[in-house]
Design a protein around this motif. Structure first.
Motif, PDB file in Angstrom:
ATOM      1  N   SER A   1      -2.520   4.623  -4.475  1.00 24.87           N
ATOM      2  CA  SER A   1      -3.257   3.469  -4.014  1.00 24.87           C
ATOM      3  C   SER A   1      -4.582   3.360  -4.736  1.00 24.87           C
ATOM      4  O   SER A   1      -5.248   4.358  -5.018  1.00 24.87           O
ATOM      5  CB  SER A   1      -3.493   3.574  -2.509  1.00 24.87           C
ATOM      6  OG  SER A   1      -4.415   2.592  -2.096  1.00 24.87           O
TER       7      SER A   1
ATOM      8  N   ARG B   1      -6.749   7.508   2.564  1.00 29.71           N
ATOM      9  CA  ARG B   1      -6.439   6.092   2.376  1.00 29.71           C
ATOM     10  C   ARG B   1      -6.707   5.338   3.669  1.00 29.71           C
ATOM     11  O   ARG B   1      -6.221   5.726   4.729  1.00 29.71           O
ATOM     12  CB  ARG B   1      -4.989   5.910   1.959  1.00 29.71           C
ATOM     13  CG  ARG B   1      -4.576   4.453   1.782  1.00 29.71           C
ATOM     14  CD  ARG B   1      -3.120   4.342   1.396  1.00 29.71           C
ATOM     15  NE  ARG B   1      -2.851   5.086   0.169  1.00 29.71           N
ATOM     16  CZ  ARG B   1      -1.635   5.206  -0.358  1.00 29.71           C
ATOM     17  NH1 ARG B   1      -0.606   4.646   0.239  1.00 29.71           N
ATOM     18  NH2 ARG B   1      -1.463   5.887  -1.473  1.00 29.71           N
TER      19      ARG B   1
ATOM     20  N   ASP C   1      -7.408   5.042  -2.765  1.00 27.71           N
ATOM     21  CA  ASP C   1      -7.353   6.474  -2.468  1.00 27.71           C
ATOM     22  C   ASP C   1      -8.601   7.207  -2.953  1.00 27.71           C
ATOM     23  O   ASP C   1      -9.149   6.907  -4.023  1.00 27.71           O
ATOM     24  CB  ASP C   1      -6.134   7.114  -3.135  1.00 27.71           C
ATOM     25  CG  ASP C   1      -4.872   6.934  -2.309  1.00 27.71           C
ATOM     26  OD1 ASP C   1      -4.942   6.244  -1.279  1.00 27.71           O
ATOM     27  OD2 ASP C   1      -3.832   7.478  -2.707  1.00 27.71           O
TER      28      ASP C   1
END
Length: 442
Positions: free
Chosen positions: A159, A253, A162
């Motif tokens: 992601s 996240r 992240d």
């Protein structure tokens, strides 16, 4: 010196292996000041020739040299004398390690004498090997086992939001700031921890109205869009600490109603995909639930602590002292309130506050009530401040590194307690009013 030769604090921190927060701490402690501080922005700049002293400072702190000794060594113009100072400290370390080994041998001997060949101890006097679960070992595919530099992992899929950090470091940071949380049914936000990241650092903050603790953690790597904040339930985080402490690295996240902590290894992520809402997410290979933890996000807005810090009056007195000595003084105080006193001659002492009721019950002052803090440095006028032990002790006990810095404003104003070695921990602690029988605070 031309401005083009100056280095920003962030670049200088990366070059010398110290965090920017640690550099600010050492500058305020009078150990390594920046070459230039912009009068308008407050930005700090360093000169290239300061890199060598900064690296030396990092190595000296790595061998547990106290701040006063570090200051003396860095200021010593004679290289031969500087070597003597280092040799003296290393000799002290050797003596201490010898004492620890002797104490360990005595403890083992006493244990064997008490239990003999009881289960868990072999006849050769050594403990039987303890089996380590394979899930907690560094696997052949883990970054640690491969010797991979985290900086080289920036290309791994995942992601864009992240933030990757060390699991044990994050667990310690949660433990440290969680001491400033409190369960209050009328103010649920006081039992939360604020997570913030600007793409370069992760900041954890908590407050119970009497203390405000904020800890900076350096990520090993971050996603391209890792700029976010989330107010996270403190109970959930405390429950996740044990799991975090046993993970070499975790990826953090944010989600709509939670924050996810995922065991971060190359095989935990295979490719990017986009979910139905258009948000980049990560598809995981089939793995047990123990690879991740989720903590609830709070619906309450966290207080604007930065505005509160910015509103503080200028520091009048700055004290740098050994954390263990200050804790020892508070542990010997038989009173819920302690009095911190600094003098114009640079001494620091801790005494226990005696209320009128205590004074009436005692025919004579309690001996040994005042405890002086050795090797303390004081800059600024004398000051006397009263603290509840339940407020000051946790703020000092959770500090990072062996030394703490106390920024004093006035007897009735918050005290900023700072420490920095790997990362940065700052705690704002409120003083309390003295008992009527105590002398008026200066």
């Amino acid at each position: 010196m031309p401005d083009t030769e100056l280095i920003t604090i962030g670049a200088f921190a990366r070059a010398c292996g110290l965090s920017a927060s640690a550099l600010r701490f050492y500058a305020d402690a009078g150990i390594l000041a920046p070459a230039v501080v912009d009068a308008v922005t407050g930005y700090r700049y360093y000169a290239p020739e300061q890199s060598a002293p900064a690296r030396l400072l990092r190595h000296l702190r790595a061998v547990d040299m106290p701040l006063p000794a570090v200051t003396a060594l860095l200021a010593e113009p004679d290289p031969a004398r500087a070597l003597v100072l280092l040799d003296e400290h290393l000799a002290d370390l050797d003596r201490h390690q010898g004492e620890v080994r002797a104490a360990a041998a005595a403890a083992l001997g006493a244990l064997l004498a008490t239990h003999g060949s009881a289960s868990g101890f072999g006849g050769n006097g050594h403990r039987d090997q303890v089996s380590v679960p394979t899930a907690d070992r560094g696997s052949a595919r883990s970054p640690l086992a491969l010797g991979r530099n985290p900086e080289s992992e920036r290309g791994l899929p995942g992601s864009r939001e992240d933030v990757w950090v060390s699991g044990p470091v994050l667990a310690a940071a949660i433990d440290q700031v969680a001491t400033a949380t409190v369960a209050d049914p009328d103010r649920a936000v006081l039992d939360t921890i604020l997570f913030e990241t600007d793409g370069q650092q992760l900041i954890l903050t908590a407050t119970d109205r009497y203390r405000l603790a904020t800890r900076t953690v350096r990520p090993t790597r971050v996603g391209a869009a890792a700029v976010w904040d989330a107010t996270v339930d403190a109970d959930d985080l405390r429950a996740a600490v044990s799991w975090l402490r046993r993970r070499h690295a975790v990826a953090i996240r944010p989600h709509r109603d939670s924050v996810e902590f995922r065991m971060a290894t190359p095989d935990s992520v295979d490719r990017d995909r986009t979910d139905g809402g258009g948000e980049p997410t990560t598809r995981h290979a089939a793995q047990p639930d123990d690879t991740r933890r989720r903590c609830r996000r709070s619906t309450h807005d966290f207080p604007d602590y930065r505005a509160m810090l910015a509103a503080l009056a200028p520091v009048r007195t700055r004290v740098v002292l050994t954390r263990a000595a200050l804790l020892d003084a508070m542990e010997h105080a038989d009173s819920p309130t302690v009095v911190l006193r600094t003098t114009s001659t640079g001494t620091v002492s801790v005494t226990q506050e005696r209320s009128s009721a205590t004074a009436a019950a005692c025919e004579a002052p309690q001996p040994g009530a005042a405890r002086h803090i050795p090797q303390a440095t004081v800059t600024g006028p004398a000051m006397t401040i009263h603290f509840a032990v339940t407020t000051l002790y946790p703020a000092v006990a959770t500090a990072v590194g062996p030394d703490v810095m106390l920024d004093l404003i006035a007897p009735d104003q918050p005290v900023l307690i700072r420490s920095a070695d790997d990362g940065d921990l700052s705690t704002l602690a409120m003083p309390r009013r003295p008992e009527p029988t105590e002398e008026t605070s200066r």
